[in-house]
Design a protein around this motif. Sequence first.
Motif, PDB file in Angstrom:
ATOM      1  N   ALA A   2      25.849 -42.772  76.577  1.00 47.61           N
ATOM      2  CA  ALA A   2      25.453 -42.981  75.189  1.00 47.61           C
ATOM      3  C   ALA A   2      23.939 -42.894  75.048  1.00 47.61           C
ATOM      4  O   ALA A   2      23.190 -43.307  75.927  1.00 47.61           O
ATOM      5  CB  ALA A   2      25.937 -44.349  74.716  1.00 47.61           C
ATOM      6  N   ALA A   3      23.533 -42.336  73.916  1.00 41.90           N
ATOM      7  CA  ALA A   3      22.097 -42.238  73.624  1.00 41.90           C
ATOM      8  C   ALA A   3      21.636 -43.529  72.949  1.00 41.90           C
ATOM      9  O   ALA A   3      22.361 -44.117  72.141  1.00 41.90           O
ATOM     10  CB  ALA A   3      21.838 -41.050  72.718  1.00 41.90           C
ATOM     11  N   PHE A   4      20.438 -43.945  73.309  1.00 40.37           N
ATOM     12  CA  PHE A   4      19.824 -45.089  72.654  1.00 40.37           C
ATOM     13  C   PHE A   4      18.450 -44.687  72.175  1.00 40.37           C
ATOM     14  O   PHE A   4      17.788 -43.843  72.790  1.00 40.37           O
ATOM     15  CB  PHE A   4      19.728 -46.293  73.603  1.00 40.37           C
ATOM     16  N   TYR A   5      18.039 -45.296  71.071  1.00 39.27           N
ATOM     17  CA  TYR A   5      16.776 -44.944  70.436  1.00 39.27           C
ATOM     18  C   TYR A   5      15.924 -46.192  70.257  1.00 39.27           C
ATOM     19  O   TYR A   5      16.449 -47.279  69.996  1.00 39.27           O
ATOM     20  CB  TYR A   5      17.024 -44.296  69.071  1.00 39.27           C
ATOM     21  N   THR A   6      14.635 -46.007  70.345  1.00 35.55           N
ATOM     22  CA  THR A   6      13.704 -47.100  70.080  1.00 35.55           C
ATOM     23  C   THR A   6      13.594 -47.293  68.571  1.00 35.55           C
ATOM     24  O   THR A   6      13.941 -46.387  67.794  1.00 35.55           O
ATOM     25  CB  THR A   6      12.307 -46.773  70.637  1.00 35.55           C
ATOM     26  N   PRO A   7      13.083 -48.435  68.151  1.00 31.75           N
ATOM     27  CA  PRO A   7      12.862 -48.618  66.715  1.00 31.75           C
ATOM     28  C   PRO A   7      11.978 -47.520  66.105  1.00 31.75           C
ATOM     29  O   PRO A   7      12.259 -47.049  64.997  1.00 31.75           O
ATOM     30  CB  PRO A   7      12.197 -49.990  66.636  1.00 31.75           C
ATOM     31  N   ALA A   8      10.955 -47.095  66.824  1.00 37.15           N
ATOM     32  CA  ALA A   8      10.077 -46.042  66.291  1.00 37.15           C
ATOM     33  C   ALA A   8      10.844 -44.737  66.107  1.00 37.15           C
ATOM     34  O   ALA A   8      10.666 -44.044  65.090  1.00 37.15           O
ATOM     35  CB  ALA A   8       8.889 -45.835  67.221  1.00 37.15           C
ATOM     36  N   GLU A   9      11.703 -44.389  67.069  1.00 42.13           N
ATOM     37  CA  GLU A   9      12.506 -43.172  66.942  1.00 42.13           C
ATOM     38  C   GLU A   9      13.471 -43.272  65.762  1.00 42.13           C
ATOM     39  O   GLU A   9      13.646 -42.312  65.004  1.00 42.13           O
ATOM     40  CB  GLU A   9      13.284 -42.917  68.233  1.00 42.13           C
ATOM     41  N   VAL A  10      14.075 -44.434  65.602  1.00 39.20           N
ATOM     42  CA  VAL A  10      15.023 -44.626  64.505  1.00 39.20           C
ATOM     43  C   VAL A  10      14.286 -44.604  63.171  1.00 39.20           C
ATOM     44  O   VAL A  10      14.783 -44.049  62.189  1.00 39.20           O
ATOM     45  CB  VAL A  10      15.825 -45.932  64.698  1.00 39.20           C
ATOM     46  N   SER A  11      13.106 -45.178  63.135  1.00 41.66           N
ATOM     47  CA  SER A  11      12.311 -45.136  61.918  1.00 41.66           C
ATOM     48  C   SER A  11      12.040 -43.690  61.516  1.00 41.66           C
ATOM     49  O   SER A  11      12.209 -43.313  60.356  1.00 41.66           O
ATOM     50  CB  SER A  11      10.995 -45.891  62.125  1.00 41.66           C
ATOM     51  N   GLU A  12      11.648 -42.887  62.483  1.00 44.42           N
ATOM     52  CA  GLU A  12      11.356 -41.476  62.202  1.00 44.42           C
ATOM     53  C   GLU A  12      12.616 -40.726  61.773  1.00 44.42           C
ATOM     54  O   GLU A  12      12.595 -39.960  60.820  1.00 44.42           O
ATOM     55  CB  GLU A  12      10.749 -40.820  63.441  1.00 44.42           C
ATOM     56  N   ARG A  35      20.256 -54.957  72.466  1.00 44.06           N
ATOM     57  CA  ARG A  35      18.935 -55.303  73.000  1.00 44.06           C
ATOM     58  C   ARG A  35      18.914 -55.009  74.494  1.00 44.06           C
ATOM     59  O   ARG A  35      19.936 -55.154  75.172  1.00 44.06           O
ATOM     60  CB  ARG A  35      18.630 -56.782  72.784  1.00 44.06           C
ATOM     61  N   ASP A  36      17.750 -54.607  74.980  1.00 40.80           N
ATOM     62  CA  ASP A  36      17.622 -54.391  76.423  1.00 40.80           C
ATOM     63  C   ASP A  36      17.292 -55.723  77.088  1.00 40.80           C
ATOM     64  O   ASP A  36      17.228 -56.770  76.432  1.00 40.80           O
ATOM     65  CB  ASP A  36      16.601 -53.296  76.740  1.00 40.80           C
ATOM     66  N   GLY A  37      17.068 -55.702  78.386  1.00 42.06           N
ATOM     67  CA  GLY A  37      16.803 -56.922  79.143  1.00 42.06           C
ATOM     68  C   GLY A  37      15.576 -57.671  78.665  1.00 42.06           C
ATOM     69  O   GLY A  37      15.488 -58.888  78.815  1.00 42.06           O
ATOM     70  N   ALA A  38      14.616 -56.970  78.088  1.00 42.89           N
ATOM     71  CA  ALA A  38      13.397 -57.598  77.584  1.00 42.89           C
ATOM     72  C   ALA A  38      13.529 -58.019  76.118  1.00 42.89           C
ATOM     73  O   ALA A  38      12.572 -58.520  75.534  1.00 42.89           O
ATOM     74  CB  ALA A  38      12.214 -56.638  77.735  1.00 42.89           C
ATOM     75  N   GLY A  39      14.717 -57.814  75.530  1.00 39.57           N
ATOM     76  CA  GLY A  39      14.936 -58.235  74.146  1.00 39.57           C
ATOM     77  C   GLY A  39      14.539 -57.192  73.108  1.00 39.57           C
ATOM     78  O   GLY A  39      14.597 -57.458  71.911  1.00 39.57           O
ATOM     79  N   ARG A  40      14.157 -55.999  73.565  1.00 40.32           N
ATOM     80  CA  ARG A  40      13.782 -54.940  72.626  1.00 40.32           C
ATOM     81  C   ARG A  40      15.042 -54.292  72.064  1.00 40.32           C
ATOM     82  O   ARG A  40      16.023 -54.074  72.780  1.00 40.32           O
ATOM     83  CB  ARG A  40      12.913 -53.892  73.323  1.00 40.32           C
ATOM     84  N   ARG A  41      14.976 -53.972  70.768  1.00 44.17           N
ATOM     85  CA  ARG A  41      16.122 -53.343  70.115  1.00 44.17           C
ATOM     86  C   ARG A  41      16.350 -51.930  70.669  1.00 44.17           C
ATOM     87  O   ARG A  41      15.411 -51.186  70.884  1.00 44.17           O
ATOM     88  CB  ARG A  41      15.910 -53.269  68.600  1.00 44.17           C
ATOM     89  N   ARG A  42      17.637 -51.624  70.861  1.00 44.73           N
ATOM     90  CA  ARG A  42      18.060 -50.292  71.310  1.00 44.73           C
ATOM     91  C   ARG A  42      19.135 -49.822  70.332  1.00 44.73           C
ATOM     92  O   ARG A  42      20.243 -50.336  70.334  1.00 44.73           O
ATOM     93  CB  ARG A  42      18.631 -50.354  72.718  1.00 44.73           C
ATOM     94  N   PHE A  43      18.793 -48.855  69.535  1.00 46.94           N
ATOM     95  CA  PHE A  43      19.707 -48.355  68.507  1.00 46.94           C
ATOM     96  C   PHE A  43      20.600 -47.258  69.072  1.00 46.94           C
ATOM     97  O   PHE A  43      20.153 -46.423  69.849  1.00 46.94           O
ATOM     98  CB  PHE A  43      18.922 -47.811  67.322  1.00 46.94           C
ATOM     99  N   SER A  44      21.842 -47.259  68.643  1.00 52.02           N
ATOM    100  CA  SER A  44      22.816 -46.262  69.092  1.00 52.02           C
ATOM    101  C   SER A  44      22.969 -45.169  68.033  1.00 52.02           C
ATOM    102  O   SER A  44      22.462 -45.288  66.915  1.00 52.02           O
ATOM    103  CB  SER A  44      24.175 -46.935  69.313  1.00 52.02           C
ATOM    104  N   ASP A  45      23.713 -44.127  68.394  1.00 50.98           N
ATOM    105  CA  ASP A  45      24.043 -43.082  67.419  1.00 50.98           C
ATOM    106  C   ASP A  45      24.811 -43.683  66.245  1.00 50.98           C
ATOM    107  O   ASP A  45      24.616 -43.280  65.095  1.00 50.98           O
ATOM    108  CB  ASP A  45      24.878 -41.978  68.072  1.00 50.98           C
ATOM    109  N   ARG A  46      25.645 -44.662  66.525  1.00 47.66           N
ATOM    110  CA  ARG A  46      26.410 -45.313  65.463  1.00 47.66           C
ATOM    111  C   ARG A  46      25.472 -46.062  64.502  1.00 47.66           C
ATOM    112  O   ARG A  46      25.645 -46.004  63.284  1.00 47.66           O
ATOM    113  CB  ARG A  46      27.423 -46.276  66.077  1.00 47.66           C
ATOM    114  N   ASP A  47      24.471 -46.754  65.059  1.00 48.78           N
ATOM    115  CA  ASP A  47      23.472 -47.417  64.212  1.00 48.78           C
ATOM    116  C   ASP A  47      22.744 -46.394  63.349  1.00 48.78           C
ATOM    117  O   ASP A  47      22.509 -46.626  62.156  1.00 48.78           O
ATOM    118  CB  ASP A  47      22.433 -48.164  65.057  1.00 48.78           C
ATOM    119  N   LEU A  48      22.388 -45.281  63.946  1.00 48.42           N
ATOM    120  CA  LEU A  48      21.673 -44.236  63.225  1.00 48.42           C
ATOM    121  C   LEU A  48      22.545 -43.643  62.118  1.00 48.42           C
ATOM    122  O   LEU A  48      22.071 -43.422  60.990  1.00 48.42           O
ATOM    123  CB  LEU A  48      21.209 -43.151  64.194  1.00 48.42           C
ATOM    124  N   ASP A  49      23.823 -43.419  62.401  1.00 44.57           N
ATOM    125  CA  ASP A  49      24.740 -42.935  61.358  1.00 44.57           C
ATOM    126  C   ASP A  49      24.814 -43.928  60.203  1.00 44.57           C
ATOM    127  O   ASP A  49      24.805 -43.544  59.031  1.00 44.57           O
ATOM    128  CB  ASP A  49      26.142 -42.717  61.927  1.00 44.57           C
TER     129      ASP A  49
END
Length: 130
Positions: A2-12, A35-49
Motif C-alpha cells: 500500500a502507498a502512504f503519503y505525508t501530510p504535505a503530499e496529501v495537501s498538494e 500514524r507511523d512509529g513517531a506519531g506522524r500521520r500517514r495517509f492512504s490512497d483511501r484517505d486521498l480518495d
Amino acid sequence: MAAFYTPAEVSERSGFSLDTLRYYEKIGLLTGVARDGAGRRRFSDRDLDWLHMLRCLRDTGMPIAEMLRYAELVREGEHTVAERRDLLERHDRRVSERIDLLCRQRERIQRKIGLYYRDTAGLAGEPVSA
C-alpha cells in the motif's frame, strides 16, 4: 504494498492546506488516518480518495454541517446508502440551480462587455451605464 503519503503530499494532491487537513481530522470529517512509529500521520490512497470527495463537496458549496452528516452516514455503513443518495441529490439540485444562475449572470456580463466594445468603437446606440 500500500502507498502512504505525508501530510504535505496529501495537501498538494488534494488541494487542502495542512491546517484544513488538521481541522477536518479535529471535527471528524477525516478519521482513521494511520500514524507511523513517531506519531506522524500517514495517509492512504483511501484517505486521498475521501479527501477528493470532500474537495468536490466543498468546491460545489456544500456546507460543513452537511459534509459532516455525509461522513457520519458513510461511517454508519451500507444501510445508509439511500440517505446518502438523498443528501447528494439535494446538493446536486442546489449545484444545478447555482449553475443556472451563474449562466444567466454570465450572459448579462457578456452583454455589458459587448456594449463597452461598441461604445469604445464609437458606435451609436443605447447609453452605456454602470
